[in-house]
Structure formats: C-alpha cells, structure tokens
Design an enzyme around this catalytic site. Structure first.
Site, PDB file in Angstrom:
ATOM      1  CD  GLU A 314      57.029  30.928  29.131  1.00 16.42           C
ATOM      2  OE1 GLU A 314      57.225  32.118  29.451  1.00 16.42           O
ATOM      3  OE2 GLU A 314      57.935  30.069  29.159  1.00 16.42           O
ATOM      4  CG  HIS A 315      56.548  30.756  24.597  1.00 18.87           C
ATOM      5  ND1 HIS A 315      57.533  30.434  25.520  1.00 18.87           N
ATOM      6  CD2 HIS A 315      56.374  32.101  24.677  1.00 18.87           C
ATOM      7  CE1 HIS A 315      57.936  31.538  26.126  1.00 18.87           C
ATOM      8  NE2 HIS A 315      57.239  32.563  25.633  1.00 18.87           N
ATOM      9  CG  HIS A 407      25.470  38.032  58.960  1.00 19.26           C
ATOM     10  ND1 HIS A 407      26.392  37.816  59.957  1.00 19.26           N
ATOM     11  CD2 HIS A 407      26.182  38.290  57.830  1.00 19.26           C
ATOM     12  CE1 HIS A 407      27.612  37.922  59.456  1.00 19.26           C
ATOM     13  NE2 HIS A 407      27.512  38.219  58.158  1.00 19.26           N
TER      14      HIS A 407
END
Length: 435
Positions: A314-315, A407
């Site tokens: 995280e850090h 389509h």
C-alpha cells in the site's frame, strides 16, 4: 535473498464469520430500513440519538476545535484539494473525427452522490474525512454524504470540522455496517449513494464488498501495509521509526523492510523493539511487527525491485541512492515516498496525495482513491448520413460473421436508406470486397 525476520502469522485468512454476520446485517437493514439501523446502533454502539447531524450541533462541534487544529486541517485540505483539482484537470471531454463525417467523443461526468465513510475507533481519522469528501467535491460530485461513528455523545469535533470544510452535504453520526448500508440505501432522508469510499474495519470493508454491484466502491481494502526499500546509505533509526509509525495502525498491519545491506537489516531488527518501548502506541506496533513484520535482504537493487513489486504494498518508501531509478523502475504500489525527507505520515495526513490506497496486492491492478473514481467516462458518437454507408457495410459484415442477423439488418436498413443499395447489391459488394 534471505529473511532476517519472517512473519509469525500467515496472510490474513478469509474471515467467514465476518462475511456471514455482515450478510445478515445487510439483509436485515434492507428489510427493516431505518428501524433496523436504530436497533443495530443501540446494540452495537449504545447510540440512540439522531443520526443526521443538525446544523446547530455541527456548529457547536466546530466551535470546540482549537484554532491551531483548524489551521492545520485547512493546510491539509488545501494540499489535498490542489492535487485532486490537478487530477481532474488532467481529464477532459473531447471529440475526434475518425473518418469524414464520423464524430466520436467522451464526457467526464461525476456521479450524483458519494458516500464517504470515516473511521472512528482507536483514532480520530481527521485526514480520512478530507481524503474522501474533498476528493469527491474536486471531482464535481454534487451531493456527498459523510458518516463517522460517534465517540460518546457526538462524532469527533475535528472530524466534523474536516467534513464541513471539505464540503459534506450531510453528516451521519453513525458507524459500521449500518452506516455503509444507510448511505447505500439512501436512508434517513438522504439519496442513495452511487459510490461508497473510505477505509474502515473488517466489517465495513466486507459490507462494501457485498454491496458492490448495486453500488460502486473505491477499492477492496484490508489492514494498512507499508514497506521500506533501503540500501547501505539509509539511517537505521529513520527506517525503524518509519516502520513502527505504520505498524501502529493496528495489530494486523504488516510492515516490511527490503534492503541490500545486511548491517542495516540487523541494526533495524535490533533497535526497533527499543524504539517501540518509548512510544505510547508501541504495544500495538510491536504486536503487528511480531506477527507480520518482515526483513528481506536482497542481492541487488533489481532483486529488491522484484520483491517489492511482488508484495505490491500500500505504502512504499525508498531511502536509497539514485531515487530517480526507483521512481522509474517500480510498478506495483499504492503510493510512493521517495527519499528520507518523505515519510508515509506526510501522505497519510497533509502532503496532498490520497491515503485511501489498495492493499493485499491490489496495487497490481489499481491505484488509490482519486477524482477518477468519482467520474464516469461516457462516450458518444454522431455519424453523418453521408458517412453511414461505409460504417453500415462493415457493421453488417461483422454482425453476420458473429451470427447476429438482427444487428446486421439495422446496418442493412441504413445502407439502403442512405446509399440506395439494395440487400442484393450489398451482398454483391460484400463478395467483391472479400475477393
């Protein structure tokens, strides 16, 4: 590569008990609405007051905040808002003509309502209020709900001031699963949140996971993680202090040291308990260090980078020579702190980058909370009738290649209408083109 210190406890196992309890609570609140929330608040928090913070009570709480604290909160708010505003400015609406008469574009549209959870257990998370609410407002979210658990007879005054300064439209004095559910379901006169953000305990995180799909969330969050990359030039005391400062988040917050220096590794391992003994929160930090802390000695910088990217923490702090090399080389982290002058505490509190970040290796595929989390990138197209035939020819062929005749017929109709080609003519031109 060798471990000087290994974790005692493996990675946090999935808590099936928490999952079951949260599922039961969400089902009860979905059925019982406000009455169910009141029951849970009284049972779990001993709270039976109003949930929506009134303007009068808000003013009274703000008045309790010392002036120096207000100035510090305002400084952090300016930093966070400036960075978030720069992020927002980096995104823009645009249009492009890809072919003559074919215009494509995008619009960056904020969600209508954000729910921001601000924890309130062991610590008063003033900075978290700024990180979530101010970032949402910088993204242009018109309505923001903020929720935080009461501490005694009210939420923390400094947290209230931070929410107010950041621009929260409604503040809920409420915590836990019931707060997350209330924001998601639009209870107590609020509108349902389109996205839920903010850190929280295991129950809050699990509630966000279970609500995801019906509502957006910022990221899947676990206990705080932090790592330091250091070489022989790093100061062991600085490294030890930085590791402990993050371990105080909780008893299950892992911290890791990756280094090429055996001397540094041994010194940090020796002095870290001594440093913790002098801290008021040292007992919490030492439990986390004992159970989850790691020190890994690597052969060279490249191996350190590989280990760091594998952990995807995280850090991530870097205390080495040649900081530019590390900034360019590292790929997996929540937020990066380069040089001895940069500590995670700066990012956690006031430097401006967001501290709501990915954990448990989620940094492999996502960054932290930012203005983009609150924005929808909406695309549009406008195809002129004189540009339509070529687009319709290709669209028809690809549709039939996939077996989607309906389509294809939507394209065929436009081909005939705008170019005069019949279905037979189109089949011939189709054969000619592929020949």
């Amino acid at each position: 590569m060798k471990h000087i210190k290994s974790p005692v406890v493996d990675k946090v196992a999935e808590d099936t008990k928490t999952r079951g309890l949260v599922a039961e609570m969400l089902a009860t609140i979905r059925e019982g609405r406000e009455d169910a929330v009141r029951d849970y608040a009284k049972k779990l928090d001993g709270w039976s007051g109003d949930f929506v913070l009134s303007p009068q009570k808000r003013d009274a709480l703000v008045a309790q905040v010392p002036e120096q604290a207000k100035r510090d909160i305002e400084f952090a708010h300016r930093q966070i808002t400036r960075f978030a505003a720069a992020q927002r400015a980096s995104l823009s609406d645009f249009s492009i003509e890809t072919e003559p008469g074919v215009m494509l574009g995008q619009k960056c549209v904020p969600v209508d309502c954000a729910g921001c959870y601000v924890p309130g257990g062991r610590y008063a998370h003033v900075a978290s209020a700024l990180m979530s609410v101010a970032t949402a407002k910088a993204a242009g979210v018109p309505f923001v709900i903020a929720a935080s658990p009461p501490r005694g007879d009210a939420i923390d005054p400094a947290v209230c001031y931070a929410m107010t300064l950041a621009g929260a439209d409604v503040i809920l004095e409420m915590g836990g699963v019931q707060a997350v559910a209330s924001m998601a379901f639009g209870l107590f006169g609020t509108q349902p949140a389109d996205i839920l953000v903010g850190p929280g305990n295991a129950f809050v995180a699990e509630a966000k996971i279970q609500l995801f799909g019906g509502v957006g969330i910022d990221l899947f969050a676990g206990p705080t993680e932090s790592a330091v990359i250091a070489d022989e030039t790093a100061d062991p005391m600085t490294v030890a202090i930085d590791l402990l400062s993050q371990a105080e988040h909780g008893v299950n917050s892992p911290v890791w040291l990756f280094t090429t220096s055996s001397d540094l590794a041994e010194t940090v391992n020796r002095i870290l308990p001594q440093v913790a003994a002098d801290w008021p929160t040292g007992d919490v930090a030492m439990v986390s260090w004992r159970d989850y802390g790691e020190i890994i000695v690597c052969e060279d910088n490249e191996q350190m980078a590989e280990v760091s990217d594998k952990y995807a923490c995280e850090h991530l702090q870097v205390q080495t020579k040649d900081l530019e090399w590390w900034r360019d080389r590292l790929r997996n982290y929540g937020s990066l702190f380069l040089g001895e002058g940069s500590t995670v505490s700066h990012g956690d509190k006031c430097s401006g980058t967001n501290h709501i970040l990915p954990t448990r290796q989620a940094a492999r595929y996502t960054g932290g909370l930012n203005v983009m989390k609150f924005l929808k990138i909406l695309t549009w197209q406008e195809i002129a009738t004189d540009a339509d035939p070529e687009m319709s020819e290709v669209g028809s062929r690809l549709s039939r290649l996939e077996g989607m005749d309906g389509h294809a017929r939507a394209c065929d109709w436009r081909l005939q209408k705008f170019s005069g080609k019949t279905a037979f003519d189109f089949e011939v031109s189709q054969q000619e083109r592929y020949d």
